[in-house]
Design a protein around this motif. Structure first.
Motif, PDB file in Angstrom:
ATOM      1  N   GLU A 463       3.022 -16.116  -2.817  1.00  0.00           N
ATOM      2  CA  GLU A 463       2.711 -15.473  -4.098  1.00  0.00           C
ATOM      3  C   GLU A 463       1.455 -14.626  -3.997  1.00  0.00           C
ATOM      4  O   GLU A 463       1.403 -13.491  -4.487  1.00  0.00           O
ATOM      5  N   MET A 464       0.418 -15.176  -3.350  1.00  0.00           N
ATOM      6  CA  MET A 464      -0.820 -14.429  -3.181  1.00  0.00           C
ATOM      7  C   MET A 464      -0.596 -13.196  -2.296  1.00  0.00           C
ATOM      8  O   MET A 464      -1.137 -12.116  -2.555  1.00  0.00           O
ATOM      9  N   ALA A 465       0.203 -13.354  -1.233  1.00  0.00           N
ATOM     10  CA  ALA A 465       0.477 -12.234  -0.322  1.00  0.00           C
ATOM     11  C   ALA A 465       1.198 -11.102  -1.053  1.00  0.00           C
ATOM     12  O   ALA A 465       0.872  -9.920  -0.866  1.00  0.00           O
ATOM     13  N   ARG A 466       2.178 -11.460  -1.886  1.00  0.00           N
ATOM     14  CA  ARG A 466       2.910 -10.437  -2.649  1.00  0.00           C
ATOM     15  C   ARG A 466       1.967  -9.719  -3.621  1.00  0.00           C
ATOM     16  O   ARG A 466       2.028  -8.499  -3.782  1.00  0.00           O
ATOM     17  N   GLN A 467       1.128 -10.508  -4.264  1.00  0.00           N
ATOM     18  CA  GLN A 467       0.183  -9.961  -5.242  1.00  0.00           C
ATOM     19  C   GLN A 467      -0.774  -8.974  -4.560  1.00  0.00           C
ATOM     20  O   GLN A 467      -0.990  -7.858  -5.047  1.00  0.00           O
ATOM     21  N   HIS A 468      -1.343  -9.377  -3.431  1.00  0.00           N
ATOM     22  CA  HIS A 468      -2.285  -8.501  -2.715  1.00  0.00           C
ATOM     23  C   HIS A 468      -1.580  -7.254  -2.184  1.00  0.00           C
ATOM     24  O   HIS A 468      -2.134  -6.152  -2.219  1.00  0.00           O
ATOM     25  N   GLN A 469      -0.345  -7.424  -1.710  1.00  0.00           N
ATOM     26  CA  GLN A 469       0.388  -6.273  -1.197  1.00  0.00           C
ATOM     27  C   GLN A 469       0.627  -5.254  -2.310  1.00  0.00           C
ATOM     28  O   GLN A 469       0.437  -4.048  -2.112  1.00  0.00           O
ATOM     29  N   GLN A 470       1.020  -5.748  -3.465  1.00  0.00           N
ATOM     30  CA  GLN A 470       1.264  -4.850  -4.599  1.00  0.00           C
ATOM     31  C   GLN A 470      -0.017  -4.114  -4.983  1.00  0.00           C
ATOM     32  O   GLN A 470      -0.020  -2.895  -5.206  1.00  0.00           O
ATOM     33  N   THR A 471      -1.114  -4.864  -5.051  1.00  0.00           N
ATOM     34  CA  THR A 471      -2.409  -4.271  -5.404  1.00  0.00           C
ATOM     35  C   THR A 471      -2.779  -3.146  -4.443  1.00  0.00           C
ATOM     36  O   THR A 471      -3.155  -2.043  -4.863  1.00  0.00           O
ATOM     37  N   LEU A 472      -2.667  -3.412  -3.144  1.00  0.00           N
ATOM     38  CA  LEU A 472      -3.091  -2.435  -2.139  1.00  0.00           C
ATOM     39  C   LEU A 472      -2.131  -1.254  -2.027  1.00  0.00           C
ATOM     40  O   LEU A 472      -2.555  -0.115  -1.806  1.00  0.00           O
ATOM     41  N   ARG A 473      -0.851  -1.512  -2.193  1.00  0.00           N
ATOM     42  CA  ARG A 473       0.114  -0.399  -2.132  1.00  0.00           C
ATOM     43  C   ARG A 473       0.022   0.491  -3.364  1.00  0.00           C
ATOM     44  O   ARG A 473       0.339   1.687  -3.294  1.00  0.00           O
ATOM     45  N   ASP A 474      -0.408  -0.087  -4.485  1.00  0.00           N
ATOM     46  CA  ASP A 474      -0.555   0.714  -5.706  1.00  0.00           C
ATOM     47  C   ASP A 474      -1.778   1.624  -5.632  1.00  0.00           C
ATOM     48  O   ASP A 474      -1.864   2.614  -6.370  1.00  0.00           O
ATOM     49  N   GLU A 475      -2.735   1.265  -4.783  1.00  0.00           N
ATOM     50  CA  GLU A 475      -3.937   2.093  -4.617  1.00  0.00           C
ATOM     51  C   GLU A 475      -3.615   3.221  -3.635  1.00  0.00           C
ATOM     52  O   GLU A 475      -3.132   2.981  -2.539  1.00  0.00           O
ATOM     53  N   SER A 476      -3.908   4.425  -4.023  1.00  0.00           N
ATOM     54  CA  SER A 476      -3.597   5.540  -3.127  1.00  0.00           C
ATOM     55  C   SER A 476      -4.615   5.610  -1.996  1.00  0.00           C
ATOM     56  O   SER A 476      -5.797   5.339  -2.200  1.00  0.00           O
ATOM     57  N   LEU A 477      -4.120   5.960  -0.818  1.00  0.00           N
ATOM     58  CA  LEU A 477      -4.999   6.165   0.328  1.00  0.00           C
ATOM     59  C   LEU A 477      -5.222   7.666   0.467  1.00  0.00           C
ATOM     60  O   LEU A 477      -4.269   8.438   0.558  1.00  0.00           O
ATOM     61  N   ASN A 478      -6.480   8.056   0.421  1.00  0.00           N
ATOM     62  CA  ASN A 478      -6.850   9.469   0.546  1.00  0.00           C
ATOM     63  C   ASN A 478      -6.080  10.142   1.690  1.00  0.00           C
ATOM     64  O   ASN A 478      -5.953   9.575   2.775  1.00  0.00           O
ATOM     65  N   ASP A 479      -5.537  11.347   1.422  1.00  0.00           N
ATOM     66  CA  ASP A 479      -4.716  12.038   2.429  1.00  0.00           C
ATOM     67  C   ASP A 479      -5.451  12.209   3.750  1.00  0.00           C
ATOM     68  O   ASP A 479      -4.870  12.052   4.827  1.00  0.00           O
ATOM     69  N   GLY A 480      -6.722  12.553   3.665  1.00  0.00           N
ATOM     70  CA  GLY A 480      -7.509  12.740   4.879  1.00  0.00           C
ATOM     71  C   GLY A 480      -7.670  11.453   5.662  1.00  0.00           C
ATOM     72  O   GLY A 480      -7.556  11.445   6.900  1.00  0.00           O
ATOM     73  N   ILE A 481      -7.910  10.352   4.950  1.00  0.00           N
ATOM     74  CA  ILE A 481      -8.067   9.046   5.611  1.00  0.00           C
ATOM     75  C   ILE A 481      -6.738   8.613   6.220  1.00  0.00           C
ATOM     76  O   ILE A 481      -6.690   8.111   7.348  1.00  0.00           O
ATOM     77  N   PHE A 482      -5.644   8.840   5.471  1.00  0.00           N
ATOM     78  CA  PHE A 482      -4.323   8.500   5.998  1.00  0.00           C
ATOM     79  C   PHE A 482      -4.042   9.264   7.290  1.00  0.00           C
ATOM     80  O   PHE A 482      -3.564   8.705   8.287  1.00  0.00           O
ATOM     81  N   ALA A 483      -4.381  10.549   7.290  1.00  0.00           N
ATOM     82  CA  ALA A 483      -4.177  11.375   8.483  1.00  0.00           C
ATOM     83  C   ALA A 483      -5.037  10.880   9.649  1.00  0.00           C
ATOM     84  O   ALA A 483      -4.595  10.869  10.803  1.00  0.00           O
ATOM     85  N   ASP A 484      -6.260  10.437   9.333  1.00  0.00           N
ATOM     86  CA  ASP A 484      -7.141   9.897  10.378  1.00  0.00           C
ATOM     87  C   ASP A 484      -6.524   8.653  11.014  1.00  0.00           C
ATOM     88  O   ASP A 484      -6.564   8.487  12.241  1.00  0.00           O
ATOM     89  N   PHE A 485      -5.953   7.793  10.178  1.00  0.00           N
ATOM     90  CA  PHE A 485      -5.325   6.571  10.709  1.00  0.00           C
ATOM     91  C   PHE A 485      -4.093   6.911  11.556  1.00  0.00           C
ATOM     92  O   PHE A 485      -3.886   6.307  12.613  1.00  0.00           O
ATOM     93  N   GLU A 486      -3.306   7.847  11.082  1.00  0.00           N
ATOM     94  CA  GLU A 486      -2.131   8.238  11.872  1.00  0.00           C
ATOM     95  C   GLU A 486      -2.550   8.800  13.227  1.00  0.00           C
ATOM     96  O   GLU A 486      -1.915   8.528  14.250  1.00  0.00           O
TER      97      GLU A 486
END
Length: 517
Positions: A463-486
């Protein structure tokens, strides 16, 4: 002596105080939607576990380790950790990131896949080391997760501190001695961190299947310690019988590296009986008490960044201590990233006070008392009847904790004066509130939340894992940061491929050279 060091620190002005340098390494298991340990390979979108600077694996292919860069403030460090988590969560597919230190459902050693790092000699060395842990201790205890907090003080501080203590040592030796000064006091007080931050009072029944233990039944699939703070750090978690035969000395760098080196070069009969190979396959690096330095389990370590193929002892001996690594922290299962702001700020305050308070050498008898205090708080820290040995007297755990927190108040006020705001007083207040209302202690919160949800450890963790996953996936990751990670992922895969293509030395020859270097 202790007062004089505090007095000297009080002379720092706001322009002289340059704060802390800090980073976090956070572990966590990948699990399937039913709460069983993931059997899938490390996701390719997360790059190479061998060479990625931010995302790797610890013991198991399923045990992620997320690593922040070094920062000079808590806010930016936690923002970085959250960004790494967001990127990971975006690339987990149907899997979840387990929030607790004690693992999800397991089915014995065979269910825990050992981490793979490719065919390069360094990659094979990392894998063989983990094979060695498996044959020595089994894989179950290697599935436990925690957070490691890395802290140093900047060069500007050490130059001033060296001057104000009127030290005649070289700056390199002075810094190492001062970090060991801090470590000795950390060992005296580490029980407090287990009380304030221990968050693993319960575990999945699959973890102790077929094992004798003294835990109580919570539900059909869960066992717990009624007053435990951290089963992760107790007898069912990280332990090593062979290591108890070699006393690692934390009094100074020279004795620390000498005793650690001795453990790496002292054979252990049980490991000799196993041997280093099974047919053509290497199953451990050597037959010593420790294969390498990292096998030694301790609540704190002095550290120095190593070069590729350089051993930690060599790095420490040649360049001295660079930072300390606090290793006894359970994951905060209520936080999507496993750590919190108040916790990190309190650790800074706590660790700085360890440096500023008198810190005599620890003899064998004190070492035994410290170990007893630590283990007692781990096993039953929330028992109001528990007493600890403090300055030769038995004191209730609550009273001993309040004294330590009261002693931190002047330093918290000074740091807030140097930096502006109320950061350290607020962090200290948050810990005081736990002592005033013990239901706020994390281990108590875990049990209360499981009870309120009517869930055992497995379902609660899911339950906690699902809750945290939803929270983090709902938060947008800055396009530049996402590109840096890729880019980091792609670069890390290319680097691993390059390492593998450029090698022709047989692993057996490489290993022999590594052991003899």
């Amino acid at each position: 002596m202790g007062a004089s060091r505090h007095h000297l620190f009080r002379q720092f002005s706001s322009s002289e105080w340059t704060g802390f340098r800090k980073g976090v390494e956070k572990e966590g298991l990948r699990v399937d939607r039913n709460g069983f340990i993931a059997q899938t390979p490390h996701p390719r979108a997360l790059g190479s576990a061998l060479t990625h600077p931010r995302i790797t694996t610890d013991y198991s292919e399923s045990l992620l380790e997320l690593i922040t860069p070094v920062f000079d403030n808590t806010t930016d460090m936690l923002a970085s950790l959250r960004d790494i988590h967001r990127f990971v969560q975006m690339n987990l597919g149907d899997e979840l990131f387990w929030p607790a230190s004690m693992p999800c459902e397991l089915d014995g050693d065979a269910s825990i896949p050992i981490a793979e790092y490719g065919t390069s000699n360094i990659g094979q060395l990392k894998h063989v080391y983990r094979q060695g842990l498996a044959v020595r201790y089994g894989r179950m205890m290697q599935s436990i997760a925690g957070a490691h907090y890395n802290l140093s003080l900047p060069d500007e501080f050490w130059a001033l501190w060296h001057q104000r203590l009127e030290s005649q040592q070289s700056l390199k030796d002075f810094k190492s001695d001062q970090y060991f000064w801090l470590i000795r006091n950390f060992r005296r007080r580490s029980w407090l961190l287990m009380l304030l931050f221990g968050a693993s009072p319960a575990l999945d029944a699959s973890f102790v299947k077929g094992i004798d233990h003294e835990l109580s039944r919570f539900s059909a699939d869960t066992w717990y310690g009624p007053n435990a703070t951290s089963l992760r750090m107790g007898d069912l978690g990280y332990h090593n019988n062979a290591q108890s035969s070699v006393n690692i000395c934390f009094n100074e760098l020279e004795t620390y590296t000498q005793t650690l080196d001795r453990a790496i070069h002292t054979t252990w009969p049980e490991y000799e009986a196993i041997g280093t190979r099974r047919g053509d396959q290497f199953i451990q690096i050597n037959t010593s008490v420790l294969q390498i330095e990292n096998e030694y389990y301790s609540a704190v370590r002095p550290k120095r960044t190593t070069e590729r193929e350089e051993k930690p002892i060599e790095a420490l001996e040649s360049r001295g201590v660079e930072y300390i690594e606090v290793r006894c922290l359970d994951l905060d299962p209520f936080s999507p990233t496993g750590v919190s702001q108040a916790q990190v700020d309190f650790l800074d305050l706590f660790l700085l006070d360890c440096l500023l308070t008198d810190s005599p050498r620890i003899d064998d008898s004190e070492c035994d008392r410290l170990d007893d205090n630590y283990q007692d708080v781990i096993a039953r820290g929330r028992d109001p009847e528990l007493t600890l040995c403090r300055s030769g007297e038995r004191v209730s755990v609550g009273s001993a904790a309040r004294v330590l927190l009261d002693d931190l108040e002047p330093l918290a006020e000074q740091l807030d004066g140097l930096t502006g705001g109320e950061t350290y007083r607020q962090a200290l207040k948050a810990q005081r509130e736990k002592l005033a209302d013990t239901s706020l202690i994390p281990s108590a919160r875990v049990l209360a939340d499981m009870t309120a949800r009517g869930a055992g450890h497995r379902e609660w963790g899911l339950e906690m894992a699902r809750q945290h996953q939803q929270t983090l996936r709902d938060e947008s990751l800055n396009d530049g940061i996402f590109a840096d990670f890729e880019k980091m992922s792609a670069d890390s895969l290319a680097e691993q491929a390059s390492m593998e293509a450029g090698e022709n030395q047989p692993f057996a020859e490489f290993l022999e050279h590594y052991l003899n270097s």
